[in-house]
Each structure stands twice: as C-alpha cells, then as structure tokens.
Design a protein around this motif. Structure first.
Motif, PDB file in Angstrom:
ATOM      1  N   TRP A  80       0.867  -1.166   0.000  1.00  0.00           N
ATOM      2  CA  TRP A  80       0.000   0.000   0.000  1.00  0.00           C
ATOM      3  C   TRP A  80       0.911   1.225   0.000  1.00  0.00           C
ATOM      4  CZ3 TRP A  80      -5.166  -0.099  -0.556  1.00  0.00           C
ATOM      5  CH2 TRP A  80      -5.845  -1.287  -0.273  1.00  0.00           C
ATOM      6  N   TRP A 114      -2.575   0.099  -4.046  1.00  0.00           N
ATOM      7  CA  TRP A 114      -1.525  -0.869  -4.392  1.00  0.00           C
ATOM      8  C   TRP A 114      -1.837  -1.412  -5.771  1.00  0.00           C
ATOM      9  CZ3 TRP A 114      -2.404  -5.978  -5.616  1.00  0.00           C
ATOM     10  CH2 TRP A 114      -3.648  -6.511  -5.246  1.00  0.00           C
ATOM     11  N   VAL A 138       0.569  -5.671   1.337  1.00  0.00           N
ATOM     12  CA  VAL A 138      -0.730  -6.295   1.076  1.00  0.00           C
ATOM     13  C   VAL A 138      -0.560  -7.751   1.503  1.00  0.00           C
ATOM     14  CG1 VAL A 138      -2.412  -6.936  -0.682  1.00  0.00           C
ATOM     15  CG2 VAL A 138      -1.193  -4.749  -0.850  1.00  0.00           C
ATOM     16  N   GLU A 162      -5.342 -10.660   2.448  1.00  0.00           N
ATOM     17  CA  GLU A 162      -6.037  -9.641   1.640  1.00  0.00           C
ATOM     18  C   GLU A 162      -5.998 -10.013   0.160  1.00  0.00           C
ATOM     19  OE1 GLU A 162      -5.397  -5.165   2.796  1.00  0.00           O
ATOM     20  OE2 GLU A 162      -3.527  -6.263   3.178  1.00  0.00           O
ATOM     21  N   TYR A 163      -4.806 -10.366  -0.305  1.00  0.00           N
ATOM     22  CA  TYR A 163      -4.596 -10.656  -1.712  1.00  0.00           C
ATOM     23  C   TYR A 163      -5.420 -11.863  -2.170  1.00  0.00           C
ATOM     24  CZ  TYR A 163      -1.931 -11.619  -6.003  1.00  0.00           C
ATOM     25  OH  TYR A 163      -1.566 -11.859  -7.289  1.00  0.00           O
TER      26      TYR A 163
END
Length: 135
Positions: free
Chosen positions: A58, A102, A127, A131-132
C-alpha cells in the motif's frame, strides 16, 4: 506455466533489472527499467514488471500523482475502501495525490505497466496474503 510468460521478455519496453532498490516495498519479485529519470523534470517514467503473485505495498503519492499504462499480462489495482480492479493490456489508471492504493500481478500471470509518477511516495504496510487471496 504462468499466463503471459512473454511479458518477462519485455512486451514493448525492456524489462530491466531486478527491482532491488524497492524490494522492501514489494511482496514477490519485480523488475524495473527507468525510461525517464531527468532531474529537471518532476516526473519519473518506468517500466515495472511483476512476476505472478507479486504486488507492491500500500502506498500514497504525496504532492503528485501516478498514472499506470498497462502494457501486458493481468494484474490488480486497488484503492483503500474500494474493490480491486482487474487490469489487462490497454487499461489506464489515474491515482490522484493522497490516495492510498496498491497494484500488482494476478496469482497466475506476469504483469507489466508503465508508471508515470510525480511527487514523493509514502510506502505503507504490505498487502497481506490474506487480503490478496480474497480477490
């Protein structure tokens, strides 16, 4: 075999070297070829190539902006509080001053974009895989 393997050889511009200077701000391996680095300009232009699954942390551009011109492969772009956007060759992203975001490759594809950047980046947290993997 990952999708868009040809990206690792440079689709339009050379891939460049392993992005060691910014490695601490990426999850996975990226490559950087500076295209314009003129100290008389307040804008840098670089070809950034991401191996499958690679993404940057980010970050926020202060006193500037970032334009992404996607030239190959498949990737993601996400602004804080918004869903991730799927990217492919021909897509253009405009990131305004102060927007946390990002970008990077999809899990199974190489990804390449030209980054036109002004101002100073403020690098933030990575990240996470969690999250990814939700994308």
């Amino acid at each position: 075999m990952a999708k868009f393997e040809e990206v690792k050889n440079g689709v339009i511009f050379p891939v460049g070297d392993k992005n060691e200077a910014y490695a601490q701000y990426f999850v996975g391996q990226s490559y950087l070829k500076s295209l314009i680095a003129d100290p008389k300009l307040n804008v840098g232009v670089g070809n950034v190539t991401f191996e499958p699954g690679c993404r940057n942390n980010w970050h926020i551009h202060r006193n500037g902006f970032q334009l992404l011109l996607v030239t190959g492969g498949e990737g993601w772009y996400q602004e804080e509080g918004k869903p991730a956007q799927f990217l492919q060759a021909g897509d253009v992203i405009v990131t305004h001053d102060g927007v946390k975001h990002w970008h990077g490759a999809t899990k199974d594809s190489w990804f390449e974009h030209i980054a036109i950047t002004a101002g100073t980046p403020e690098w933030l947290e990575a990240v996470s895989d969690e999250e990814y993997n939700k994308i």
